[in-house]
Design an enzyme around this catalytic site. Structure first.
Site, PDB file in Angstrom:
ATOM      1  N   ASP A 274       1.195   5.276   1.224  1.00 48.37           N
ATOM      2  CA  ASP A 274       0.710   6.344   2.097  1.00 48.37           C
ATOM      3  C   ASP A 274       1.298   7.659   1.622  1.00 48.37           C
ATOM      4  OD1 ASP A 274      -0.629   4.588   4.012  1.00 48.37           O
ATOM      5  OD2 ASP A 274       1.409   3.899   4.451  1.00 48.37           O
TER       6      ASP A 274
ATOM      7  N   ASP B 211       7.043   6.364  13.832  1.00 48.23           N
ATOM      8  CA  ASP B 211       7.616   5.402  14.779  1.00 48.23           C
ATOM      9  C   ASP B 211       9.113   5.123  14.532  1.00 48.23           C
ATOM     10  OD1 ASP B 211       6.894   4.077  12.456  1.00 48.23           O
ATOM     11  OD2 ASP B 211       5.641   2.569  13.426  1.00 48.23           O
TER      12      ASP B 211
ATOM     13  N   ASP C  22       0.842  -1.201   0.000  1.00 49.94           N
ATOM     14  CA  ASP C  22       0.000   0.000   0.000  1.00 49.94           C
ATOM     15  C   ASP C  22       0.879   1.253   0.000  1.00 49.94           C
ATOM     16  OD1 ASP C  22      -0.949  -0.494   3.474  1.00 49.94           O
ATOM     17  OD2 ASP C  22       0.818   0.486   2.646  1.00 49.94           O
TER      18      ASP C  22
END
Ligand code: ATP
Ligand code: MG
Length: 456
Positions: free
Chosen positions: A79, A153, A77
């Protein structure tokens, strides 16, 4: 593999441009110094990137998409990060849906393909709502790209590909970590885990999936903070459970989750069963789980479908048997004890990982079919065989037979039955009773009522 190393090394062949005043480690790597090409990015993601950029907004590919391309992998995917607000994004795209309470995000829908677009966010202590233990409850504060980078993160997840000039922006030394194949938390690991304990699971998942080592300081606080996962909403952990175990590295992930003391937080009942006093039993349980995880990985590698319910049924099988035995000791007959235990075990698991109803139904079917599969005599075999969940139940039995030789004969019978042609099947059934296919007098759900009756 060698091409990955080469491409990662080549970033360092010529010095990257330092951006003055943008923090000591900010680097902008121009298009000739990295290996990302627009060919690696999906058409839909490119469409979104360009439309945002053409409307005058900053427009970057970020996160797993950039990371995976640099590792020579194909991202699943994409982002996108931008300085446009969700409302401004919505104005640009008719196929846009704003989602999320904790983070407001825009989803741009292209049929089943979803491109996630997030507005740059800041990690701002004054504006975020934090629980006593430090967990962030809401943090919808917009910021600039650099602020957006440091609230992510891991350093390798904070690389930004700029569609305007095809450069990569690296604010946290992510490229250096990628070269070392290491996962390093941005900021103080303990604080970041307290803010969002799911980051502990993400560390294990990404390390296993991408074959990375977890940098020692990033790993150190994990075992001690594992209990913080109890505060994470169980519905969010269902999504994490899927990503942990259905990404192609389930077996390794399971082993590492156990090693780092995180497995207990996700599957306390399974974890207890795996620590049984009886060593032979523990080994059998572990083998069942490991075999299932290995099968899952093999299926994913060969692009076969996998159902998250199947693995959940495996994980909870031993707790189900133990609960059944306990209820039998209290005087329930086996069937009553088994069906009551199905509800108990699922309810208990839902406190940790909330299993959506449609998957819970599949788990129940797989389990209850384990009681029906031994009754293959004569015409009953047909109704078992025609059950919509037969294939999953058979796969489950096959798996059980690998760690429990007592199930082997039964599993072999069903294997042979499926492989046989019509006349062989009739013969097999004649040996066990009436071979005639039963005519149904009542609809199936009425027939199965006795089993349902006991479910609650
Ligand atoms: P995957 O390959 O599984 O999609 P990913 O890193 O892209 O891996 P996503 O869940 O798609 O994972 O998240 C996209 C990006 O958002 C991450 O790369 C990271 O920069 C950021 N992110 C996701 N979850 C968190 C979190 N819990 N805390 C901070 N940043 C996060
Ligand atoms: Mg992603």
């Amino acid at each position: 593999m060698s091409s990955i190393i080469k491409s990662v090394k080549s970033w360092f062949a010529s010095p990257a441009t330092e951006t003055p005043g943008a923090g000591t480690s900010t680097q902008i790597i121009t298009r000739d110094q990295h290996s990302i090409s627009r060919k690696d990015i999906s058409d839909n993601a490119l469409k979104v990137l360009y439309r945002l950029s053409n409307a005058g907004y900053e427009s970057f590919l970020v996160g797993g998409g950039v990371r995976d391309i640099l590792l020579g992998l194909h991202p699943k995917d994409f982002d996108i990060a931008t300085n446009a607000t969700p409302e401004q994004i919505k104005e640009l795209f008719r196929n846009c849906r704003i989602i999320g309470r904790r983070f407001r995000l825009a989803h741009i829908l292209f049929g089943r393909d979803v491109i996630e677009v997030a507005t740059f966010r800041a990690h701002c202590d004054d504006n975020i709502q934090q629980a006593k233990e430090g967990m962030i409850l809401r943090d919808n504060v917009y910021g600039d790209i650099e602020e957006d980078a440091i609230r992510r993160d891991f350093t390798i997840n904070a690389l930004y590909y700029n569609i305007k000039d095809f450069s990569v922006h690296d604010f946290c030394d992510g490229l250096a970590d990628l070269r070392k194949r290491q996962l390093r938390m941005i900021g103080d690991p303990e604080t970041r885990y307290r803010e969002d304990p799911v980051r502990m699971l993400r560390a294990v998942r990404l390390a296993c999936k991408l074959n990375l080592t977890i940098e020692p300081n990033t790993l150190k606080p994990v075992a001690e903070l594992s209990h913080f996962l109890e505060q994470v909403p169980a519905a969010r952990l269902w999504e994490e459970y899927r990503k942990l175990f259905l990404a192609g590295a389930a077996k390794l992930t399971f082993q590492k989750l156990r090693e780092y003391g995180l497995f207990h937080a996700l599957f306390p009942a399974t974890d207890r069963a795996l620590k049984h006093d009886d060593e032979t039993q523990t080994q059998a349980i572990e083998q069942l789980v490991l075999d299932a995880l290995e099968n899952t990985d093999t299926r994913i590698a060969s692009e076969q479908t996998v159902n998250p319910a199947f693995l959940m049924a495996v994980m909870l099988w031993q707790p189900l048997l133990e609960s059944t035995e306990a209820l039998q000791q209290k005087g329930n007959n086996f069937n009553d004890a088994f069906f009551k235990s199905m509800a108990r075990v699922l309810n208990a698991q839902n406190q940790h990982i909330s299993i959506p109803r449609r998957y819970a139904l599949v788990i129940r079917d797989i389990w209850s079919m384990q009681l029906r599969l031994p009754a293959y005599h004569g015409k009953k075999a047909w109704s078992i065989f025609e059950h919509p969940r037969f294939r999953a139940a058979y796969d489950f039995l096959l798996l059980r037979s690998q760690s429990d030789p007592r199930q082997k004969e039964l599993a072999d019978w069903w294997t042979k039955f499926q492989e046989a042609d019509a006349s062989d099947r009739r013969q097999m059934l004649q040996k066990t009773g009436s071979g005639k296919k039963r005519k149904r007098r009542k609809p199936r759900n009425q027939k199965r009522q006795p089993a349902n009756k006991n479910k609650h």
